[in-house]
Design a protein around this motif. Sequence first.
Motif, PDB file in Angstrom:
ATOM      1  N   GLU A 210       0.830  -1.204   0.000  1.00 34.77           N
ATOM      2  CA  GLU A 210       0.000   0.000   0.000  1.00 34.77           C
ATOM      3  C   GLU A 210       0.864   1.253   0.000  1.00 34.77           C
ATOM      4  OE1 GLU A 210      -3.996  -1.656   2.287  1.00 34.77           O
ATOM      5  OE2 GLU A 210      -2.328  -0.831   3.461  1.00 34.77           O
ATOM      6  N   ARG A 214       0.905   4.106  -2.988  1.00 30.82           N
ATOM      7  CA  ARG A 214       0.591   5.516  -2.724  1.00 30.82           C
ATOM      8  C   ARG A 214       1.782   6.424  -2.980  1.00 30.82           C
ATOM      9  NH1 ARG A 214      -2.821   3.326   1.812  1.00 30.82           N
ATOM     10  NH2 ARG A 214      -4.947   3.435   0.966  1.00 30.82           N
ATOM     11  N   THR A 222      -7.294   2.143  -2.408  1.00 29.27           N
ATOM     12  CA  THR A 222      -6.754   0.780  -2.444  1.00 29.27           C
ATOM     13  C   THR A 222      -7.737  -0.174  -1.776  1.00 29.27           C
ATOM     14  OG1 THR A 222      -5.522   1.017  -0.365  1.00 29.27           O
ATOM     15  CG2 THR A 222      -4.356   1.577  -2.411  1.00 29.27           C
ATOM     16  N   ARG A 224      -7.897  -4.383  -0.660  1.00 30.97           N
ATOM     17  CA  ARG A 224      -7.266  -5.700  -0.577  1.00 30.97           C
ATOM     18  C   ARG A 224      -8.274  -6.757  -1.020  1.00 30.97           C
ATOM     19  NH1 ARG A 224      -4.222  -5.559   5.349  1.00 30.97           N
ATOM     20  NH2 ARG A 224      -3.006  -3.624   4.993  1.00 30.97           N
TER      21      ARG A 224
END
Length: 442
Positions: A210, A214, A222, A224
């Motif tokens: 992540e 970013r 985002t 998962r």
Amino acid sequence: MTPGRGLGGGPGSSDDDAIPVTVLSGSLGAGKTTLVNHLLSNAGERDIAVLVNDVGAVNVDYDLLSSDDLPAVGVAELSNGCICCELRDDLERAVVQLADGKEFDHLVVEPSGISEPGPVARQFINGPAAARYRMDAVVTVLDTPQFLDAFAGEGTPERRGAPTDAAGDETADEAARPLSDLLVEQVEDADVVLLNKADLCDEAALAEAEDLVRALRPGVETVRTEHSAAPLERVLDVDLYEHRDDPDGDTVGADAGSDDQHTHDDHGDHDHDDRHGHGEGHDGHDHAHPDEVYGVTSFVYRERRPFHPERLAAVLRDLPASVVRSKGTLHVAGSDQRLNYSQAGPSVRVEAVGPWVDAMSEADQELYRANRGDGADWHDEWGDRHTELVVIGVDLDETAVRARLDDCLCTDAELEDGTGVDPAEWLPERTDEEEAAVVSLA
């Protein structure tokens, strides 16, 4: 007519009348087609149309998505080309024909795994399709373990450019850039990033992924996911594309910029044209196709004779590293099941999806062939049984891979006496609880 259906959009039209478009992005085998399958299977009252582009001459993903089991309003295919240049006119015609012929609430576009999403998205902003559609979001599906293998430990993932020799000079194969560069591009162009295959990573690895995402695309959404099972409200009708900011902090809308300015896709202080090999922008004829930029080639392997299951399993477990992706249909001796095959890196899956028509009763065969029009592809000896595989790779030795597959074919003697052919050891029987049996050969 519900909002978003039918015609509209473009100059002088309300955005409420335009059909929202989601462009999917992601590396070969990341899970884009699995995501489309998930969206269609969970669409509810939402009517979704799909346009799919594949690398090879055989569009395997189109065949999977156009089955009767999935409730897509319409599925259009564009094969064996780059939809931002070679197939650009075909894309424009396909999306206009979809809007003319059917009513639907959302269009999902799945380019090939070696496509850059920015040029595809811009065709719904500036091209003829802008009269019917509006860009909703670019959704990038990441193979998270692969992404971490490429960039773990880096503060911000960087492009590595053309290969260099020991002196730091570009090699003779200077046009070929590593596929990791394409991963950077696909994240930079994203409005939503799915960290797919999250079940293969621990919490620390996911947190690092992540952070890396970013660093490339600050503020990006985002999610998962496992098996690309993203909540639909996180990827459809999110209205993120036209509210993204360019590097100078200005909001980018449907009327801002042009294809030549690359307004949506310039992140940071690097030059967009140089990093992709796009000589004259996407409207010019010097655009370098992604397959040329990244050195990706493909071929199709076709055969009627069945594979020996044990030899085939051994080859699939030990594919050359140059084979990045392979997928298609398998004909394996001793089994009446049609097998769908999918490989991405070290992961290989074989799924039984139903019997060959040749294995049905004579009456059922005639009915099936009459309804489907499959008679033209009927072989005197094997009926509809066949193998058709698309093999995609970098620095791919097609001759060597073909030879390895040929060695897996059953000999006449094996077909006569069945020596060594034991499908029960290779493919488990289907149960009432399973829609399809799956064999993991990873």
